[in-house]
Design a protein around this motif. Structure first.
Motif, PDB file in Angstrom:
ATOM      1  N   ASP A  97       0.703  -1.392   0.468  1.00  0.00           N
ATOM      2  CA  ASP A  97      -0.104   0.158   0.476  1.00  0.00           C
ATOM      3  C   ASP A  97       0.954   1.830   0.401  1.00  0.00           C
ATOM      4  O   ASP A  97       0.726   2.441  -0.089  1.00  0.00           O
ATOM      5  CB  ASP A  97      -1.145  -0.348   1.406  1.00  0.00           C
ATOM      6  CG  ASP A  97      -1.911  -1.121   0.963  1.00  0.00           C
ATOM      7  OD1 ASP A  97      -2.070  -1.264   0.195  1.00  0.00           O
ATOM      8  OD2 ASP A  97      -2.210  -1.713   2.819  1.00  0.00           O
ATOM      9  N   ASP A  98       1.859   1.356   0.517  1.00  0.00           N
ATOM     10  CA  ASP A  98       3.279   2.004  -0.071  1.00  0.00           C
ATOM     11  C   ASP A  98       3.511   2.955  -0.728  1.00  0.00           C
ATOM     12  O   ASP A  98       4.674   3.276  -0.539  1.00  0.00           O
ATOM     13  CB  ASP A  98       4.134   2.487   1.536  1.00  0.00           C
ATOM     14  CG  ASP A  98       4.702   0.776   1.648  1.00  0.00           C
ATOM     15  OD1 ASP A  98       4.675   0.174   0.643  1.00  0.00           O
ATOM     16  OD2 ASP A  98       5.296   0.899   2.226  1.00  0.00           O
ATOM     17  N   LEU A  99       3.332   1.716  -1.401  1.00  0.00           N
ATOM     18  CA  LEU A  99       4.158   1.577  -2.653  1.00  0.00           C
ATOM     19  C   LEU A  99       3.110   2.462  -3.499  1.00  0.00           C
ATOM     20  O   LEU A  99       2.222   3.012  -3.624  1.00  0.00           O
ATOM     21  CB  LEU A  99       4.160   0.946  -3.538  1.00  0.00           C
ATOM     22  CG  LEU A  99       5.684   0.605  -5.096  1.00  0.00           C
ATOM     23  CD1 LEU A  99       6.682   1.292  -4.247  1.00  0.00           C
ATOM     24  CD2 LEU A  99       5.471  -0.193  -5.459  1.00  0.00           C
ATOM     25  N   SER A 100       4.579   4.246  -4.245  1.00  0.00           N
ATOM     26  CA  SER A 100       3.319   5.208  -5.181  1.00  0.00           C
ATOM     27  C   SER A 100       3.304   4.830  -6.648  1.00  0.00           C
ATOM     28  O   SER A 100       3.603   3.893  -6.393  1.00  0.00           O
ATOM     29  CB  SER A 100       4.384   6.249  -4.858  1.00  0.00           C
ATOM     30  OG  SER A 100       5.369   5.578  -6.080  1.00  0.00           O
ATOM     31  N   VAL A 101       1.728   5.645  -6.809  1.00  0.00           N
ATOM     32  CA  VAL A 101       1.905   5.186  -8.346  1.00  0.00           C
ATOM     33  C   VAL A 101       3.461   4.817  -9.475  1.00  0.00           C
ATOM     34  O   VAL A 101       3.390   4.253  -9.630  1.00  0.00           O
ATOM     35  CB  VAL A 101       0.555   6.030  -8.675  1.00  0.00           C
ATOM     36  CG1 VAL A 101       0.145   5.161 -10.723  1.00  0.00           C
ATOM     37  CG2 VAL A 101      -0.263   5.800  -8.895  1.00  0.00           C
ATOM     38  N   SER A 102       4.218   6.135  -9.087  1.00  0.00           N
ATOM     39  CA  SER A 102       4.894   6.167 -10.209  1.00  0.00           C
ATOM     40  C   SER A 102       5.828   4.892 -10.437  1.00  0.00           C
ATOM     41  O   SER A 102       6.380   4.536 -10.985  1.00  0.00           O
ATOM     42  CB  SER A 102       5.746   7.815  -9.954  1.00  0.00           C
ATOM     43  OG  SER A 102       5.728   7.176  -9.064  1.00  0.00           O
ATOM     44  N   ASP A 103       6.209   4.291  -8.527  1.00  0.00           N
ATOM     45  CA  ASP A 103       7.433   3.540  -8.959  1.00  0.00           C
ATOM     46  C   ASP A 103       6.775   2.367  -8.923  1.00  0.00           C
ATOM     47  O   ASP A 103       7.060   1.556  -9.311  1.00  0.00           O
ATOM     48  CB  ASP A 103       7.510   3.242  -6.762  1.00  0.00           C
ATOM     49  CG  ASP A 103       8.675   4.235  -6.560  1.00  0.00           C
ATOM     50  OD1 ASP A 103       8.809   5.060  -7.061  1.00  0.00           O
ATOM     51  OD2 ASP A 103       7.828   4.323  -5.265  1.00  0.00           O
ATOM     52  N   GLN A 105       4.522   1.601 -11.922  1.00  0.00           N
ATOM     53  CA  GLN A 105       4.528   1.576 -13.252  1.00  0.00           C
ATOM     54  C   GLN A 105       5.976   1.747 -13.679  1.00  0.00           C
ATOM     55  O   GLN A 105       6.173   0.957 -14.791  1.00  0.00           O
ATOM     56  CB  GLN A 105       4.220   3.680 -13.701  1.00  0.00           C
ATOM     57  CG  GLN A 105       3.022   3.662 -13.522  1.00  0.00           C
ATOM     58  CD  GLN A 105       2.244   4.389 -14.246  1.00  0.00           C
ATOM     59  OE1 GLN A 105       2.879   5.536 -13.892  1.00  0.00           O
ATOM     60  NE2 GLN A 105       1.092   5.170 -14.548  1.00  0.00           N
ATOM     61  N   SER A 124      -3.436   0.427 -11.034  1.00  0.00           N
ATOM     62  CA  SER A 124      -3.461   0.685  -9.856  1.00  0.00           C
ATOM     63  C   SER A 124      -4.901   1.084  -9.140  1.00  0.00           C
ATOM     64  O   SER A 124      -5.879  -0.197  -9.426  1.00  0.00           O
ATOM     65  CB  SER A 124      -3.830   2.507  -9.829  1.00  0.00           C
ATOM     66  OG  SER A 124      -5.196   2.660 -10.811  1.00  0.00           O
TER      67      SER A 124
END
Length: 331
Positions: A97-103, A105, A124
């Motif tokens: 859950d703590d992984l960002s969208v950019s990371d 992708q 996402s």
């Protein structure tokens, strides 16, 4: 004037010998071939004279050969189909859950560049919730939720030519990637398919062996009855000095013809079954957009079936005729 010695010149003797040698050596071979060819044709004529009983025997042999051959064709086509389904195996990587969208992708892009990965797609959490809302029909219930319960997901399609063991190793390596909370592979249905194929393959071998034994008994019993019907003739032949090999030869060729005709009838039965199933098979092929092609025995399979039929007919005759001829002695 020189007197003649009365002896032929050495060159004449040599020429005579050279001319005589081929005919001397070829005569036994030609006699052996002509004898077997005559016996082969005579045995076929004997079957033709009682054509109804011979046809019934060959038909039973054909049915016994057609069933395992049909299972062989089924196995080949199911194996081709399983390979097509194997390409549809997909792994799902549930991200933290703590992984960002950019990371996420970036991780999907990096995984897609691996040699053992065909395609990768990042979904996402918001896109996953929208897709679930559309497909499930629980829109009102999902609106009541305060937070999105779905994690972000990366879908992975393994390379098409990978084995099951290689796909399992790929799943383990993907689960160790940073940012991946859990990795799952939708392979349970494929494992069940392989288990079913294994059962069908083993059943084909068992049925094939049982029906091969049945062919041996059918040919053996037919030849046994033929020997009993010709018992007096065999006794006369033995009184005249005929060898067991000479007496046995027509029966062996009868077994050859039974096996060959039975195999041809098995091919005809398979062709009839294929024509009867042509319409549903065409519908199944169309459902795969033409990617699935149904195959028959093929040229190699046809020759294999003919060879197996001849071998079983010959062997069934050998197992019977030797024992029965030994029991017949002239009185």
């Amino acid at each position: 004037m020189a007197r003649s010695s009365g002896k032929p010149a050495p060159s004449a003797v040599g020429n005579t010998r050279r001319r005589g040698m081929p005919s001397t050596l070829a005569a036994p071979a030609q006699g052996w071939v002509s004898s077997h060819a005559r016996c082969l044709i005579e045995s076929l004529g004997r079957l033709h004279r009682r054509w109804l009983a011979s046809l019934l025997t060959a038909t039973v042999i054909g049915i016994a050969l057609a069933l395992p051959a049909g299972l062989y064709v089924l196995m080949n086509n199911l194996d081709t189909l399983s390979q097509s389904w194997h390409r549809a195996v997909q792994a799902s990587l549930y991200l933290r859950d703590d992984l960002s969208v950019s990371d996420g992708q970036a991780l999907a892009k990096r995984l897609g560049e691996r040699d053992d990965v065909a395609t990768s797609r990042y979904i996402s959490a918001a896109a996953g919730l929208a897709e679930f809302r559309k497909s499930s029909g629980f829109g009102a219930a999902l609106d009541a939720l305060e937070d999105n319960p779905l994690p972000a997901v990366i879908t992975i399609n393994p390379r098409a030519d990978m084995s099951r063991a290689e796909i399992g190793a790929l799943l383990v390596s993907l689960e160790d990637e940073p940012g991946v909370a859990r990795a799952e592979l939708d392979q349970a249905w494929l494992e069940r398919l392989y288990a079913i194929l294994s059962v069908i393959e083993r059943s084909a071998w068992v049925i094939g062996l049982l029906l091969s034994a049945a062919v041996l008994f059918i040919v053996g019993n037919t030849i046994r009855l033929d020997i009993e019907n010709r018992r007096e003739e065999i006794e006369v032949m033995k009184l005249l000095g005929a060898s067991d090999a000479f007496i046995r030869r027509p029966f062996l060729y009868s077994g050859f013809w039974y096996g060959l005709i039975g195999a041809v009838l098995a091919l005809i039965l398979l062709g009839i079954c294929f024509l009867a199933l042509a319409e549903p098979l065409a519908a199944l092929t169309r459902s795969y957009n033409g990617a699935l092609a149904m195959h028959g025995l093929g040229l190699k399979g046809v020759f294999m079936l003919l060879g197996i039929g001849v071998a079983l007919g010959w062997l069934g005759c050998v197992l019977t005729v030797n024992r029965r001829l030994a029991a017949i002695e002239p009185r």
